[in-house]
Design a protein around this motif. Structure first.
Motif, short mmCIF file in Angstrom:
data_model
loop_
_atom_site.label_atom_id
_atom_site.label_comp_id
_atom_site.label_asym_id
_atom_site.label_seq_id
_atom_site.Cartn_x
_atom_site.Cartn_y
_atom_site.Cartn_z
N ALA A 88 2.67 12.74 -6.62
CA ALA A 88 2.30 11.45 -7.20
C ALA A 88 0.89 11.09 -6.73
O ALA A 88 0.48 11.46 -5.62
N VAL A 89 0.13 10.37 -7.58
CA VAL A 89 -1.27 10.09 -7.29
C VAL A 89 -1.55 8.60 -7.45
O VAL A 89 -1.20 8.00 -8.47
N PHE A 90 -2.19 8.03 -6.44
CA PHE A 90 -2.63 6.63 -6.47
C PHE A 90 -4.12 6.63 -6.18
O PHE A 90 -4.55 7.00 -5.09
N LEU A 91 -4.93 6.26 -7.19
CA LEU A 91 -6.38 6.34 -7.09
C LEU A 91 -6.99 4.97 -6.88
O LEU A 91 -6.55 3.99 -7.49
N GLU A 92 -8.03 4.92 -6.05
CA GLU A 92 -8.84 3.71 -6.01
C GLU A 92 -9.63 3.59 -7.30
O GLU A 92 -9.83 4.56 -8.03
N VAL A 116 1.30 8.40 -11.77
CA VAL A 116 -0.11 8.11 -11.48
C VAL A 116 -0.37 6.63 -11.73
O VAL A 116 0.10 6.07 -12.72
N ALA A 117 -1.13 6.01 -10.83
CA ALA A 117 -1.59 4.64 -11.04
C ALA A 117 -2.94 4.48 -10.37
O ALA A 117 -3.34 5.28 -9.52
N LEU A 285 2.22 -2.22 -2.97
CA LEU A 285 3.01 -1.13 -2.40
C LEU A 285 4.46 -1.18 -2.88
O LEU A 285 5.08 -0.13 -3.09
N ASP A 286 5.00 -2.37 -3.05
CA ASP A 286 6.35 -2.48 -3.63
C ASP A 286 6.40 -1.79 -4.99
O ASP A 286 7.33 -1.03 -5.29
N LEU A 291 6.91 3.11 -8.88
CA LEU A 291 6.25 4.15 -9.68
C LEU A 291 6.67 5.54 -9.21
O LEU A 291 7.05 6.39 -10.03
N VAL A 292 6.60 5.78 -7.91
CA VAL A 292 6.92 7.11 -7.38
C VAL A 292 8.36 7.48 -7.68
O VAL A 292 8.69 8.64 -7.92
#
Length: 319
Positions: A88-92, A116-117, A285-286, A291-292
């Motif tokens: 899973a990917v979380f991008l700034e 992804v978000a 984060l919740d 998402l994950v």
């Protein structure tokens, strides 16, 4: 079980997320990497139980979720490496600075089929949630547009100066870093926007980022979003988005403070939490945990982030 997380990029944003992931039961930020030894040392002070890894690839391979807090230009390669490894990917944000590269990134992330978000920090926050509900219910009357006002004495701000790239035109500037958040928020309320005109101002040194931005954007039905941003002068920071309705308007200050007006002075919608930033990060984060785990969430999609990037880059080009 807590989601085992790798953080790539340990500057101010990476360390801030590291701190708040440690406070959240849903995350275990176990693996860290940054090319700068000083940033690694600071992160180790924040999270002594986390491991500084030998490379980004090693950190990515060890985790289930990869959070990318590095500058925009290297972000694509790390995101694709993580996605191709099934993470899973979380991008700034911003998603990137080159629109063609970001379009390719979004296509390839979608093809990888991983969660992804993009971290537009207001996405799951109380202000956007409350204003969206008020707009949809008719409580605000007809939504007639939005105003974005951003002013700073200096850019980067004092707490950002360690991230030296923020002062350069190639990747930095307040339009990418701050105004983008309010464009995302505005699109959530008004729908996709189109740029009508923009007038950026730059210093004589062509390497440095913009000092002023004036712009008009419009929703599909013509409702305007106006932008006024400037750097200079002895003044406190001002970061405001006003969503304007015919019955009431709502103003979000400093990303988190939600106030309402029926024509008089703006007043707080609710009592402010002791630490508004912490409350906002916990909400993000919740929803990241949702998402994950394949559940509905309020986080910004790569497609939304790409739309915002296209607006921002066109504004910076003066289109």
């Amino acid at each position: 079980m807590a989601i085992t997380t790798a953080i790539i990029g340990l500057g101010i944003m990476g360390r801030r997320m590291l701190e708040h992931m440690q406070l959240h039961d849903g995350f275990a930020p176990a693996y860290l990497w940054d090319p700068d030894d000083g940033s690694c040392r600071l992160a180790a002070e924040v999270a002594p139980d986390s491991e500084i890894m030998a490379s980004a690839d090693v950190a990515i391979e060890a985790a289930d979720l990869v959070y990318l807090a590095c500058p925009p230009m290297p972000r694509k390669a790390f995101a694709l490496a993580a996605a191709h490894a099934g993470k899973a990917v979380f991008l700034e944000k911003p998603l990137g600075v080159d629109v063609d590269e970001s379009e390719d990134l979004v296509r390839r992330l979608a093809g990888a089929g991983v969660p992804v978000a993009v971290n537009f920090t207001q996405a799951a926050g109380a202000a956007l949630t409350g204003i969206s509900a008020a707009a949809q219910s008719g409580e605000m009357g007809d939504i007639v547009g939005a105003d974005i006002v951003v002013t700073y004495a200096n850019w980067p701000r004092e707490w950002q100066k360690a991230a030296d790239w923020l002062r350069f035109r190639a990747e930095g500037g307040m339009t990418r870093e701050v105004i983008s958040h309010f464009l995302f928020f505005s699109e959530r309320i008004l729908g996709p926007l189109a740029l009508v005109r923009a007038q950026p101002s730059y210093p004589d040194d062509s390497k440095l980022c913009e000092t002023h931005m004036l712009a008009r954007l419009e929703a599909a039905d013509g409702r305007p979003v106006t932008v006024m941003a400037s750097v200079g002068g002895a003044q406190p920071d001002r970061q405001e988005l006003t969503i304007k309705g015919t019955k009431t308007s709502r103003r979000v200050s400093d990303f988190y403070r939600d106030a309402v007006s029926d024509g008089g002075a703006f007043s707080a919608v609710a009592a402010e939490p002791g630490d508004p930033r912490a409350a906002s990060l916990k909400a993000q984060l919740d929803d990241l945990a949702l998402l994950v785990n394949g559940q509905p969430n309020r986080l910004a999609t790569p497609e939304e982030a790409l739309r915002v990037q296209k607006l921002v880059e066109a504004m910076l080009a003066g289109h």
